[in-house]
Motif scaffolding. Structure first.
Motif, PDB file in Angstrom:
ATOM      1  N   TRP A 110       5.336  -5.533  -3.759  1.00 41.40           N
ATOM      2  CA  TRP A 110       4.052  -5.456  -3.077  1.00 41.40           C
ATOM      3  C   TRP A 110       4.109  -5.893  -1.619  1.00 41.40           C
ATOM      4  O   TRP A 110       3.106  -5.790  -0.916  1.00 41.40           O
ATOM      5  CB  TRP A 110       3.015  -6.355  -3.792  1.00 41.40           C
ATOM      6  N   THR A 146       2.633   0.900  -0.688  1.00 43.65           N
ATOM      7  CA  THR A 146       2.629   0.847  -2.147  1.00 43.65           C
ATOM      8  C   THR A 146       1.558   1.779  -2.699  1.00 43.65           C
ATOM      9  O   THR A 146       0.551   2.070  -2.036  1.00 43.65           O
ATOM     10  CB  THR A 146       2.360  -0.584  -2.647  1.00 43.65           C
ATOM     11  N   ALA A 150      -1.809  -3.614  -1.872  1.00 40.36           N
ATOM     12  CA  ALA A 150      -1.074  -4.860  -2.073  1.00 40.36           C
ATOM     13  C   ALA A 150      -1.885  -6.094  -1.710  1.00 40.36           C
ATOM     14  O   ALA A 150      -1.645  -7.176  -2.250  1.00 40.36           O
ATOM     15  CB  ALA A 150       0.219  -4.830  -1.260  1.00 40.36           C
TER      16      ALA A 150
END
Length: 400
Positions: A110, A146, A150
């Motif tokens: 993350w 991501t 995150a």
């Protein structure tokens, strides 16, 4: 050192004033270019089959039996007072390479972790002024690429760390220092430590000179192994007594404070949960297959079950983790991905270690085997409780 007795932990009902440095940072997996030797307790990013992430978690209808803890150990939490993330009190400047790029410690599922100088504010001055002497820190920033945002995951981790450090005085003994969250970008500012338990254990194996008299001893040495076990079991007892389940214990998430012997500290609380009905679950729990309890791994891989880490799954993960300083090798190292997953699902971490190159150190009757055997049982209901586990290690210390 005596193992921490969870019964002695009576959480304060009002927040306790904590020192500015009493806090913790969560470790991440670093870029493979660093070969697992990065600062701030990072390791090379594992293969994709090693780590599983889901988008949410909900309590199971029939949760696993928790390890033994006092009935009154779980504190009554207030979201407004206990889980407001601690904001950073100071400023930081990223360190840069000669080419002007930020120095990166590593990266994880993350976030990216960068090296920085931190200038904390002096609380005694009015208004508070930044100190002239910076501290080396690791800044954990949300990864913008991501699939799932995150920032909420890092904010969740900041809430867990704030809850532990600002309100639970013993946290500094067991958790890596956390300076606060930067509200402008949801970055966590954390202490930078030089070594993980994984790297330390591998180094001990590399420099090992085995004789027939030491071939059954842990590669890190008997006294160091017992010290690590004592501290880690006490730390886990502390977390569980304050209603925190770590959820992703593994050698890469244990950072070592420089000392003789080194002091292990828990890191990376991005998958942690607080076992209290009014507290939101972790936004996206993640696990590392080799160190995950069979029942939790099965839930993560199932399309019908909701994966929820429990104190019992934490016990399994710590037991599997303690096999690493015993043998110097990561769980299921050298095994292909398909077979590794099958063995992890079957809870074969101890039998596998006993069949490895350093298996003589964990076969039946050895110190390490006696310490971890009842923690890594496949049946979660039969795993050892924290108080009893502490007593087992104390008995081993008395034998030395």
């Amino acid at each position: 050192m005596a193992i921490l007795d969870p019964a002695a932990l009576s959480p304060p009902m009002t927040p306790t004033k904590r020192d500015q440095d009493a806090s913790a940072w969560g470790n991440e997996n670093i870029n493979p270019k660093t070969n697992g030797q990065g600062i701030a307790g990072t390791l090379a990013t594992p293969p994709s089959d090693e780590r599983t992430v889901v988008g949410s978690s909900r309590p199971l209808d029939n949760p696993e039996r928790e390890v033994s803890m006092p009935a009154d150990a779980s504190p009554q939490l207030s979201y407004s007072t206990d889980l407001q993330p601690r904001n950073l009190q100071g400023s930081y400047i990223f360190k840069r390479t000669s080419s002007g790029r930020m120095k990166q410690y590593g990266q994880g599922a993350w976030s990216n972790v960068y090296e920085a100088d931190y200038f904390p504010k002096e609380p005694s001055s009015n208004p508070p002024q930044a100190t002239s002497s910076p501290r080396l820190v690791a800044v954990k920033t949300p990864d913008k690429h991501t699939l799932q945002p995150a920032a909420p995951i890092l904010l969740h981790e900041a809430q867990i760390l704030t809850y532990l450090h600002l309100h639970r005085p013993a946290a500094a003994e067991y958790i890596v220092p956390f300076h606060g969250v930067d509200p402008s970008n949801t970055s966590l500012v954390l202490a930078s430590l030089p070594l993980t338990l994984a790297a330390y254990s591998a180094s001990a194996l590399y420099s090992l000179h085995t004789t027939t008299s030491t071939m059954r001893d842990p590669v890190v040495g008997t006294s160091t192994f017992l010290h690590l076990a004592t501290r880690l079991i006490s730390g886990l007892a502390f977390l569980h007594a304050h209603a925190v389940v770590h959820g992703d214990i593994k050698p890469a998430n244990i950072l070592l404070r420089p000392s003789l012997p080194p002091t292990p500290l828990y890191a990376d609380f991005s998958s942690a949960t607080i076992t209290h009905a009014s507290i939101p679950a972790t936004p996206a729990p993640a696990i590392t297959h080799a160190y995950t309890a069979p029942e939790l791994l099965a839930a993560f891989l199932s399309s019908t079950q909701s994966p929820v880490a429990t104190p019992a799954s934490d016990v399994y993960a710590l037991g599997a983790t303690l096999l690493v300083p015993a043998t110097g090798a990561e769980a299921y190292a050298g095994v292909d991905a398909r077979r590794r997953l099958a063995m992890a699902m079957d809870g074969q971490v101890l039998p596998w270690a006993a069949c490895g190159a350093q298996g003589s150190r964990v076969v039946k009757g050895t110190l390490a085997e006696r310490v971890v055997r009842r923690a890594v049982g496949r049946d979660s209901g039969g795993r050892i409780g924290m108080r009893e586990w502490g007593a087992v290690v104390e008995e081993e210390i008395a034998r030395v």
